[in-house]
Design a protein around this motif. Structure first.
Motif: not given
Length: 288
Positions: A189-190, A195-199, A218-221
């Motif tokens: 769920p997390d 992985v965020g929303l893009g790369q 990549r940057k996580g939310l």
């Protein structure tokens, strides 16, 4: 209500990223005109490499090195063009399949720690400037990724992707990829926190067919340092390279290298053999 709001915000972020991506100006894609690019595509095989195919092995830099922490990683990836016919908006349809495996080859029973399966169905399109020369390649795709396990070890997610690849500097190609994820709450769920929303992927050729540097970000939310950095150096020690074969040095730092333990932070250096993808060779002068 909260979930709906979150989905709307994610869609807004995705659309914003798409607007930014398609606003990127290509400065090094003038090698191909619309006519000779179509001729080149017509001669491509229907079945080909998609992502890098490799076998590499290495050790961690952030923990004790032993037979459990050292491992091997290999990947197989291919692409099947379904049609070269001119679909609406001058697009083409293709399938891809990528399988990435983490193999503990230094343990007695040689166990596979994690295997990730990653098929996709995609629609591709070439974009041209006012002079009818190649500006970029866009892809809209549906992608699934899972580890094929059940119970508490099950990991999977689905996403709609928008990707744009273009030349940004001399000998430098950039790929920008954004995704709208769904069906990922059960088991991980997390996941978006890692992985965020893009790369963003940058590839610079120092010497054609000889030395290439590749960087993926990549940057996580989150407001923390969750995400990943993957750097690769490709080196061909031979005089010629007609099959895109290289030695590869890879350094991965961050989380979510594989799905099973995506929350675990790691720093791994690996080296080995790779057949490098040449999907976007049109952006390299002389590579036709």
């Amino acid at each position: 209500m909260i979930q709906q709001f979150q989905n709307v915000k994610r869609l807004q972020i995705l659309l914003l990223l798409v607007m930014v991506l398609f606003g990127v100006h290509s400065v090094y894609s003038q090698a191909y005109t619309k006519v000779n690019l179509r001729d080149s595509i017509a001669n491509l095989p229907y079945f080909s490499i998609h992502k890098d195919n490799y076998f590499i092995t290495g050790v961690p830099t952030n923990k004790t090195i032993n037979k459990v922490t050292a491992n091997a990683k290999y990947q197989i990836s291919f692409k099947q063009i379904l049609t070269r016919s001119r679909l609406p908006l001058d697009t083409y349809l293709f399938l891809t399949y990528t399988q990435k495996s983490f193999w503990n080859i230094y343990e007695e029973s040689f166990p596979f720690k994690d295997i990730n399966f990653n098929p996709s169905l995609a629609l591709g399109k070439f974009f041209y400037g006012k002079d009818n020369r190649l500006k970029g390649v866009g892809v809209l795709s549906f992608e699934h990724e899972s580890n094929g396990r059940d119970s508490i070890a099950s990991r999977s997610w689905n996403r709609i992707n928008v990707e744009y690849t273009t030349g940004i500097f001399k000998n430098t190609v950039a790929s920008f990829k954004a995704w709208l994820p769904f069906s990922y709450k059960e088991g991980n769920p997390d996941l978006l926190e890692y992985v965020g929303l893009g790369q963003i992927n940058l590839s610079h050729t120092y010497k054609p067919d000889k030395l290439i540097f590749d960087l993926r970000l990549r940057k996580g939310l989150n407001l923390e340092g969750k995400g990943s950095v993957r750097a690769r150096i490709y080196f061909n020690p031979f005089d010629n390279n007609i099959s895109n074969q290289y030695l590869m040095l890879e350094w991965f730092v961050g989380q979510a290298e594989g799905l099973l333990n995506y929350q675990q932070s790691q720093s791994m250096i690996r080296v080995g053999y790779v057949i490098r993808t040449n999907e976007f060779r049109w952006f390299n002068r002389g590579k036709r």
